[in-house]
Scaffold this motif. Structure first.
Motif, PDB file in Angstrom:
ATOM      1  N   ALA A  46       0.836  -1.206   0.000  1.00 26.81           N
ATOM      2  CA  ALA A  46       0.000   0.000   0.000  1.00 26.81           C
ATOM      3  C   ALA A  46       0.867   1.251   0.000  1.00 26.81           C
ATOM      4  CB  ALA A  46      -0.924  -0.011   1.213  1.00 26.81           C
ATOM      5  N   GLU A  47       1.904   1.265   0.830  1.00 30.59           N
ATOM      6  CA  GLU A  47       2.804   2.417   0.879  1.00 30.59           C
ATOM      7  C   GLU A  47       3.522   2.611  -0.459  1.00 30.59           C
ATOM      8  OE1 GLU A  47       2.932   4.624   3.042  1.00 30.59           O
ATOM      9  OE2 GLU A  47       2.468   3.822   5.037  1.00 30.59           O
ATOM     10  N   ALA A  48       3.909   1.503  -1.080  1.00 27.89           N
ATOM     11  CA  ALA A  48       4.586   1.591  -2.379  1.00 27.89           C
ATOM     12  C   ALA A  48       3.651   2.170  -3.437  1.00 27.89           C
ATOM     13  CB  ALA A  48       5.096   0.223  -2.797  1.00 27.89           C
ATOM     14  N   TYR A  49       2.407   1.720  -3.451  1.00 27.42           N
ATOM     15  CA  TYR A  49       1.438   2.272  -4.400  1.00 27.42           C
ATOM     16  C   TYR A  49       1.220   3.764  -4.145  1.00 27.42           C
ATOM     17  CZ  TYR A  49      -0.112  -2.105  -6.596  1.00 27.42           C
ATOM     18  OH  TYR A  49      -0.186  -3.268  -7.332  1.00 27.42           O
ATOM     19  N   LEU A  50       1.085   4.129  -2.879  1.00 26.87           N
ATOM     20  CA  LEU A  50       0.876   5.544  -2.549  1.00 26.87           C
ATOM     21  C   LEU A  50       2.069   6.374  -3.005  1.00 26.87           C
ATOM     22  CD1 LEU A  50      -0.988   7.593  -1.127  1.00 26.87           C
ATOM     23  CD2 LEU A  50       0.271   7.125   0.987  1.00 26.87           C
ATOM     24  N   GLY A  51       3.270   5.859  -2.770  1.00 29.79           N
ATOM     25  CA  GLY A  51       4.473   6.590  -3.132  1.00 29.79           C
ATOM     26  C   GLY A  51       4.727   6.687  -4.620  1.00 29.79           C
ATOM     27  N   THR A  52       4.122   5.800  -5.394  1.00 32.68           N
ATOM     28  CA  THR A  52       4.292   5.834  -6.852  1.00 32.68           C
ATOM     29  C   THR A  52       3.084   6.442  -7.559  1.00 32.68           C
ATOM     30  OG1 THR A  52       3.520   3.526  -6.965  1.00 32.68           O
ATOM     31  CG2 THR A  52       5.903   3.892  -6.952  1.00 32.68           C
ATOM     32  N   GLY A  53       2.232   7.118  -6.798  1.00 34.44           N
ATOM     33  CA  GLY A  53       1.129   7.859  -7.407  1.00 34.44           C
ATOM     34  C   GLY A  53      -0.086   7.048  -7.768  1.00 34.44           C
ATOM     35  N   ASN A  54      -0.346   5.975  -7.023  1.00 32.01           N
ATOM     36  CA  ASN A  54      -1.541   5.165  -7.266  1.00 32.01           C
ATOM     37  C   ASN A  54      -2.348   5.051  -5.977  1.00 32.01           C
ATOM     38  OD1 ASN A  54      -3.476   3.266  -8.005  1.00 32.01           O
ATOM     39  ND2 ASN A  54      -2.041   2.075  -9.247  1.00 32.01           N
ATOM     40  N   PRO A  55      -2.985   6.160  -5.552  1.00 35.24           N
ATOM     41  CA  PRO A  55      -3.703   6.151  -4.277  1.00 35.24           C
ATOM     42  C   PRO A  55      -4.931   5.246  -4.258  1.00 35.24           C
ATOM     43  CG  PRO A  55      -4.130   8.193  -5.446  1.00 35.24           C
ATOM     44  CD  PRO A  55      -3.046   7.481  -6.207  1.00 35.24           C
ATOM     45  N   THR A  56      -5.504   4.956  -5.419  1.00 34.54           N
ATOM     46  CA  THR A  56      -6.684   4.087  -5.455  1.00 34.54           C
ATOM     47  C   THR A  56      -6.324   2.674  -5.015  1.00 34.54           C
ATOM     48  OG1 THR A  56      -7.665   5.404  -7.237  1.00 34.54           O
ATOM     49  CG2 THR A  56      -8.548   3.198  -6.881  1.00 34.54           C
ATOM     50  N   ASN A  57      -5.262   2.119  -5.589  1.00 41.54           N
ATOM     51  CA  ASN A  57      -4.803   0.799  -5.161  1.00 41.54           C
ATOM     52  C   ASN A  57      -4.333   0.825  -3.707  1.00 41.54           C
ATOM     53  OD1 ASN A  57      -5.356  -0.189  -7.672  1.00 41.54           O
ATOM     54  ND2 ASN A  57      -3.258  -0.682  -8.229  1.00 41.54           N
ATOM     55  N   ALA A  58      -3.666   1.908  -3.346  1.00 40.24           N
ATOM     56  CA  ALA A  58      -3.183   2.037  -1.979  1.00 40.24           C
ATOM     57  C   ALA A  58      -4.342   2.019  -0.996  1.00 40.24           C
ATOM     58  CB  ALA A  58      -2.381   3.330  -1.828  1.00 40.24           C
ATOM     59  N   TYR A  59      -5.403   2.749  -1.330  1.00 39.93           N
ATOM     60  CA  TYR A  59      -6.571   2.832  -0.446  1.00 39.93           C
ATOM     61  C   TYR A  59      -7.124   1.442  -0.134  1.00 39.93           C
ATOM     62  CZ  TYR A  59     -11.088   4.322   1.398  1.00 39.93           C
ATOM     63  OH  TYR A  59     -12.189   4.511   2.211  1.00 39.93           O
ATOM     64  N   ALA A  60      -7.291   0.629  -1.170  1.00 43.31           N
ATOM     65  CA  ALA A  60      -7.866  -0.704  -0.971  1.00 43.31           C
ATOM     66  C   ALA A  60      -6.999  -1.549  -0.052  1.00 43.31           C
ATOM     67  CB  ALA A  60      -8.039  -1.395  -2.316  1.00 43.31           C
ATOM     68  N   LEU A  61      -5.692  -1.445  -0.195  1.00 44.82           N
ATOM     69  CA  LEU A  61      -4.788  -2.232   0.642  1.00 44.82           C
ATOM     70  C   LEU A  61      -4.729  -1.704   2.073  1.00 44.82           C
ATOM     71  CD1 LEU A  61      -2.033  -2.810  -2.017  1.00 44.82           C
ATOM     72  CD2 LEU A  61      -3.227  -4.626  -0.777  1.00 44.82           C
ATOM     73  N   PHE A  62      -4.710  -0.397   2.237  1.00 43.43           N
ATOM     74  CA  PHE A  62      -4.744   0.166   3.594  1.00 43.43           C
ATOM     75  C   PHE A  62      -6.034  -0.260   4.307  1.00 43.43           C
ATOM     76  CE2 PHE A  62      -1.767   3.638   2.050  1.00 43.43           C
ATOM     77  CZ  PHE A  62      -0.712   3.257   2.867  1.00 43.43           C
ATOM     78  N   HIS A  63      -7.136  -0.221   3.569  1.00 42.07           N
ATOM     79  CA  HIS A  63      -8.417  -0.612   4.147  1.00 42.07           C
ATOM     80  C   HIS A  63      -8.387  -2.060   4.605  1.00 42.07           C
ATOM     81  CE1 HIS A  63     -12.781  -1.430   4.384  1.00 42.07           C
ATOM     82  NE2 HIS A  63     -12.873  -0.129   4.621  1.00 42.07           N
ATOM     83  N   SER A  64      -7.633  -2.895   3.898  1.00 44.24           N
ATOM     84  CA  SER A  64      -7.603  -4.321   4.227  1.00 44.24           C
ATOM     85  C   SER A  64      -6.847  -4.628   5.516  1.00 44.24           C
ATOM     86  CB  SER A  64      -6.975  -5.105   3.062  1.00 44.24           C
ATOM     87  OG  SER A  64      -5.568  -4.950   3.038  1.00 44.24           O
ATOM     88  N   VAL A  65      -6.037  -3.656   6.000  1.00 43.37           N
ATOM     89  CA  VAL A  65      -5.264  -3.930   7.217  1.00 43.37           C
ATOM     90  C   VAL A  65      -5.786  -3.180   8.440  1.00 43.37           C
ATOM     91  CG1 VAL A  65      -3.185  -4.372   5.859  1.00 43.37           C
ATOM     92  CG2 VAL A  65      -3.536  -2.102   6.853  1.00 43.37           C
ATOM     93  N   VAL A  66      -6.764  -2.299   8.254  1.00 42.24           N
ATOM     94  CA  VAL A  66      -7.252  -1.475   9.362  1.00 42.24           C
ATOM     95  C   VAL A  66      -7.732  -2.311  10.549  1.00 42.24           C
ATOM     96  CG1 VAL A  66      -9.125   0.074  10.064  1.00 42.24           C
ATOM     97  CG2 VAL A  66      -7.796   0.587   8.024  1.00 42.24           C
ATOM     98  N   SER A  67      -8.384  -3.426  10.261  1.00 40.23           N
ATOM     99  CA  SER A  67      -8.931  -4.257  11.342  1.00 40.23           C
ATOM    100  C   SER A  67      -7.940  -5.307  11.853  1.00 40.23           C
ATOM    101  CB  SER A  67     -10.208  -4.962  10.865  1.00 40.23           C
ATOM    102  OG  SER A  67      -9.937  -5.787   9.737  1.00 40.23           O
ATOM    103  N   GLU A  68      -6.735  -5.321  11.295  1.00 34.42           N
ATOM    104  CA  GLU A  68      -5.743  -6.304  11.720  1.00 34.42           C
ATOM    105  C   GLU A  68      -5.053  -5.840  13.005  1.00 34.42           C
ATOM    106  OE1 GLU A  68      -5.176  -9.182  10.258  1.00 34.42           O
ATOM    107  OE2 GLU A  68      -6.492  -8.874   8.523  1.00 34.42           O
ATOM    108  N   PRO A  69      -4.871  -6.718  13.975  1.00 34.49           N
ATOM    109  CA  PRO A  69      -4.210  -6.335  15.235  1.00 34.49           C
ATOM    110  C   PRO A  69      -2.826  -5.737  14.980  1.00 34.49           C
ATOM    111  CG  PRO A  69      -5.181  -8.516  15.423  1.00 34.49           C
ATOM    112  CD  PRO A  69      -5.282  -8.133  13.977  1.00 34.49           C
ATOM    113  N   GLY A  70      -2.589  -4.564  15.563  1.00 36.54           N
ATOM    114  CA  GLY A  70      -1.302  -3.907  15.429  1.00 36.54           C
ATOM    115  C   GLY A  70      -1.143  -3.045  14.200  1.00 36.54           C
ATOM    116  N   TYR A  71      -2.140  -3.046  13.326  1.00 34.33           N
ATOM    117  CA  TYR A  71      -2.021  -2.300  12.071  1.00 34.33           C
ATOM    118  C   TYR A  71      -3.103  -1.227  11.908  1.00 34.33           C
ATOM    119  CZ  TYR A  71       1.451  -5.678  10.507  1.00 34.33           C
ATOM    120  OH  TYR A  71       2.577  -6.451  10.402  1.00 34.33           O
ATOM    121  N   GLY A  72      -3.989  -1.102  12.887  1.00 32.65           N
ATOM    122  CA  GLY A  72      -5.119  -0.200  12.738  1.00 32.65           C
ATOM    123  C   GLY A  72      -4.738   1.245  12.502  1.00 32.65           C
TER     124      GLY A  72
END
Length: 264
Positions: A46-72
């Motif tokens: 997700a960070e790599a996508y965000l850093g390379t100018g693809n926030p849409t893909n980044a958003y989906a991946l960040f969303h996938s870890v929000v509920s994970e313990p230690g990653y919220g």
């Protein structure tokens, strides 16, 4: 294979720390399962996508870890940064506030909140956010540059100049801060100093910008000299300098310049 994948992920995370986003993305694309599906790998991707100018893909991946313990908190920060990149500022602010409420050490979230408040001209809130970020990352040139921009927007030019100088002490090659420093100096009426050391390939734009500021400051004689010089040294037709010169002629009560006919 598992050991190779783990080493690849660790190398990609180091790339992200140093801003080598393209390389990180390349490494992460080569990681196999099951590590590729782990929260850690998804966050890095997700960070790599965000850093390379693809926030849409980044958003989906960040969303996938929000509920994970230690990653919220990191997921929420990423969602806020992605929303900001997508131009959805109110949504961004909501995620960023949630992120810092869960983990107050997330300097990127504080820095982004500063930008959000700046855009609303909420100066005190912006300054608090930037200073919180600086308390966590005192030698971060990006935060210093953003705080300098905030001061400049408030016409607090000496303070802005100080921030840009600090940023350039940390990273002398930071072009944004160098440009901003020139402008903050020019706004204080130190036009010659603002143009010291400008690279030849940037001279026309710098002369135009400083000339425009001189015009805004009411120093019409200096503005005219600088704008004419910008037109003279520009290797191509400088439409912005011509427009500014026309604007200056109007302010001086003189007829504007006619636009030249372009040659094909």
């Amino acid at each position: 294979q598992a050991e190779e994948d783990a080493a690849m992920l660790k190398a990609a995370e180091e790339d992200l720390v140093y801003g080598r986003n393209e390389l990180a993305l390349e490494r992460l694309s080569g990681i196999g399962e099951p590590l590729r599906s782990s929260s850690r790998a998804r966050l890095a991707l997700a960070e790599a996508y965000l850093g390379t100018g693809n926030p849409t893909n980044a958003y989906a991946l960040f969303h996938s870890v929000v509920s994970e313990p230690g990653y919220g908190a990191l997921g929420l920060q990423g969602l806020g940064l992605s929303e900001l990149a997508l131009g959805r500022e109110e949504a961004a602010a909501g995620f960023l506030q949630q992120a810092v409420s869960q983990d107050a050490s997330l300097w990127r979230a504080w820095n982004a909140l500063g930008r959000y408040h700046d855009n609303l001209e909420q100066w005190a809130e912006a300054e608090r956010s930037y200073n919180t970020a600086l308390g966590l990352e005192p030698d971060n040139e990006s935060i210093l540059n953003n705080l300098g921009i905030s001061y400049a927007r408030q016409e607090r030019y000496p303070e802005a100049e100080g921030m840009f100088r600090r940023a350039l002490q940390i990273d002398p090659g930071l072009k944004q801060a160098a440009t901003n420093l020139r402008l903050s100096i020019a706004w204080q009426g130190r036009y010659s100093e603002a143009l010291n050391g400008v690279p030849q390939n940037e001279a026309a734009d710098a002369l135009n910008n400083v000339g425009f500021i001189a015009m805004q400051n009411g120093d019409y004689k200096t503005a005219e000299r600088l704008l004419l010089r910008a037109i003279e040294v520009s290797p191509v037709y400088h439409a912005e300098a011509e427009a500014n010169l026309n604007r200056l002629r109007t302010l001086q009560g003189q007829p504007g310049l006619s636009q030249p006919t372009l040659s094909e």
